[in-house]
Motif scaffolding. Structure first.
Motif, PDB file in Angstrom:
ATOM      1  N   GLU A 135      23.861  34.703  35.175  1.00  0.00           N
ATOM      2  CA  GLU A 135      24.092  33.327  34.734  1.00  0.00           C
ATOM      3  C   GLU A 135      22.994  32.860  33.788  1.00  0.00           C
ATOM      4  O   GLU A 135      23.255  32.135  32.828  1.00  0.00           O
ATOM      5  N   ARG A 136      21.783  33.309  34.024  1.00  0.00           N
ATOM      6  CA  ARG A 136      20.676  32.960  33.120  1.00  0.00           C
ATOM      7  C   ARG A 136      20.896  33.566  31.733  1.00  0.00           C
ATOM      8  O   ARG A 136      20.684  32.904  30.710  1.00  0.00           O
ATOM      9  N   VAL A 137      21.339  34.815  31.683  1.00  0.00           N
ATOM     10  CA  VAL A 137      21.629  35.460  30.402  1.00  0.00           C
ATOM     11  C   VAL A 137      22.759  34.715  29.698  1.00  0.00           C
ATOM     12  O   VAL A 137      22.684  34.427  28.500  1.00  0.00           O
ATOM     13  N   LEU A 138      23.813  34.388  30.433  1.00  0.00           N
ATOM     14  CA  LEU A 138      24.966  33.734  29.829  1.00  0.00           C
ATOM     15  C   LEU A 138      24.665  32.322  29.344  1.00  0.00           C
ATOM     16  O   LEU A 138      25.371  31.793  28.482  1.00  0.00           O
ATOM     17  N   SER A 139      23.613  31.696  29.873  1.00  0.00           N
ATOM     18  CA  SER A 139      23.246  30.351  29.432  1.00  0.00           C
ATOM     19  C   SER A 139      22.375  30.379  28.176  1.00  0.00           C
ATOM     20  O   SER A 139      22.088  29.343  27.591  1.00  0.00           O
ATOM     21  N   SER A 140      21.964  31.559  27.751  1.00  0.00           N
ATOM     22  CA  SER A 140      21.102  31.684  26.575  1.00  0.00           C
ATOM     23  C   SER A 140      21.938  31.727  25.304  1.00  0.00           C
ATOM     24  O   SER A 140      23.161  31.778  25.338  1.00  0.00           O
ATOM     25  N   ASN A 141      21.267  31.746  24.196  1.00  0.00           N
ATOM     26  CA  ASN A 141      21.936  31.837  22.898  1.00  0.00           C
ATOM     27  C   ASN A 141      21.978  33.267  22.403  1.00  0.00           C
ATOM     28  O   ASN A 141      22.089  33.508  21.208  1.00  0.00           O
ATOM     29  N   GLN A 142      21.885  34.208  23.303  1.00  0.00           N
ATOM     30  CA  GLN A 142      21.883  35.625  22.948  1.00  0.00           C
ATOM     31  C   GLN A 142      23.208  35.996  22.303  1.00  0.00           C
ATOM     32  O   GLN A 142      24.207  35.320  22.469  1.00  0.00           O
ATOM     33  N   GLY A 143      23.244  37.089  21.599  1.00  0.00           N
ATOM     34  CA  GLY A 143      24.425  37.532  20.885  1.00  0.00           C
ATOM     35  C   GLY A 143      25.573  37.921  21.796  1.00  0.00           C
ATOM     36  O   GLY A 143      25.422  38.098  22.998  1.00  0.00           O
ATOM     37  N   ASP A 144      26.741  38.055  21.189  1.00  0.00           N
ATOM     38  CA  ASP A 144      27.965  38.352  21.920  1.00  0.00           C
ATOM     39  C   ASP A 144      27.890  39.644  22.714  1.00  0.00           C
ATOM     40  O   ASP A 144      28.399  39.714  23.827  1.00  0.00           O
ATOM     41  N   LYS A 145      27.282  40.691  22.181  1.00  0.00           N
ATOM     42  CA  LYS A 145      27.242  41.983  22.866  1.00  0.00           C
ATOM     43  C   LYS A 145      26.599  41.841  24.242  1.00  0.00           C
ATOM     44  O   LYS A 145      27.135  42.304  25.243  1.00  0.00           O
ATOM     45  N   VAL A 146      25.455  41.188  24.294  1.00  0.00           N
ATOM     46  CA  VAL A 146      24.775  41.020  25.579  1.00  0.00           C
ATOM     47  C   VAL A 146      25.615  40.145  26.502  1.00  0.00           C
ATOM     48  O   VAL A 146      25.763  40.432  27.689  1.00  0.00           O
ATOM     49  N   HIS A 147      26.209  39.088  25.960  1.00  0.00           N
ATOM     50  CA  HIS A 147      27.040  38.207  26.788  1.00  0.00           C
ATOM     51  C   HIS A 147      28.256  38.941  27.335  1.00  0.00           C
ATOM     52  O   HIS A 147      28.591  38.800  28.516  1.00  0.00           O
ATOM     53  N   HIS A 148      28.925  39.726  26.506  1.00  0.00           N
ATOM     54  CA  HIS A 148      30.110  40.450  26.982  1.00  0.00           C
ATOM     55  C   HIS A 148      29.735  41.470  28.053  1.00  0.00           C
ATOM     56  O   HIS A 148      30.414  41.593  29.068  1.00  0.00           O
ATOM     57  N   THR A 149      28.656  42.205  27.823  1.00  0.00           N
ATOM     58  CA  THR A 149      28.207  43.186  28.810  1.00  0.00           C
ATOM     59  C   THR A 149      27.833  42.501  30.116  1.00  0.00           C
ATOM     60  O   THR A 149      28.183  42.961  31.206  1.00  0.00           O
ATOM     61  N   THR A 150      27.141  41.363  30.009  1.00  0.00           N
ATOM     62  CA  THR A 150      26.725  40.632  31.203  1.00  0.00           C
ATOM     63  C   THR A 150      27.925  40.054  31.935  1.00  0.00           C
ATOM     64  O   THR A 150      27.988  40.095  33.170  1.00  0.00           O
TER      65      THR A 150
END
Length: 159
Positions: free
Chosen positions: A69-84
């Motif tokens: 949830e912490r990763v998904l709340s960040s502005n990180q790129g789509d790849k990291v969000h999709h993997t997470t």
């Protein structure tokens, strides 16, 4: 120099943790990720991978969910969000929270938007303009008429 050292240190965290993980020593992998987070507390890649390693231990699923949830709340790129998000689906399933897993899975991209499908279509055959337009319509507006979806078999190399 600091950026080079940071990159080398991050790479070492992933390399060491993944080596432990591959050899079956999840505890050592988690320790390496934990130490990595002390140095890089906001590194989404380390958090995401640690969540995956934690999901093997039912007692630590809450922490795994928290990291995702912490990763998904960040502005990180789509790849990291999709993997997470994909990881979080399985973590929720392991925690017996099927409805939450389904809700997260619904936020993942369509299969036709995956690199495997797109590359396979480019490599396997030349698409007609109509086939290209059908794929664009499906991706853009979710048009799901079966004749518009081009299925391309993928050789996974697993026999």
């Amino acid at each position: 120099m600091d950026k080079i050292n940071d990159r080398q240190t991050r790479t070492a965290v992933f390399t060491n943790a993944h080596n432990h993980w591959r050899s079956g020593d999840i505890t050592a992998a988690i320790e390496v990720f934990s130490e990595g987070l002390k140095t890089f507390p906001n590194d989404e890649g380390i958090m995401s991978d640690m969540a995956l390693a934690l999901e093997d231990d039912p007692a630590k699923l809450t922490h795994a969910v928290s990291l995702c949830e912490r990763v998904l709340s960040s502005n990180q790129g789509d790849k990291v969000h999709h993997t997470t998000r994909a990881a979080l689906c399985f973590i929720y399933m392991k925690a017996g929270e099927k409805e939450r897993a389904i809700a997260v899975a619904r936020r993942l991209p369509h299969v036709c938007e995956s690199r495997e499908i797109i590359l396979a279509q480019q490599v396997e055959k030349d698409l007609t303009v109509e086939e290209i337009n059908s794929n664009i319509r499906f991706i853009g507006i979710g048009e799901s008429d079966e004749q518009d979806i081009i299925a391309v078999p993928i050789d996974t190399g697993h026999g």
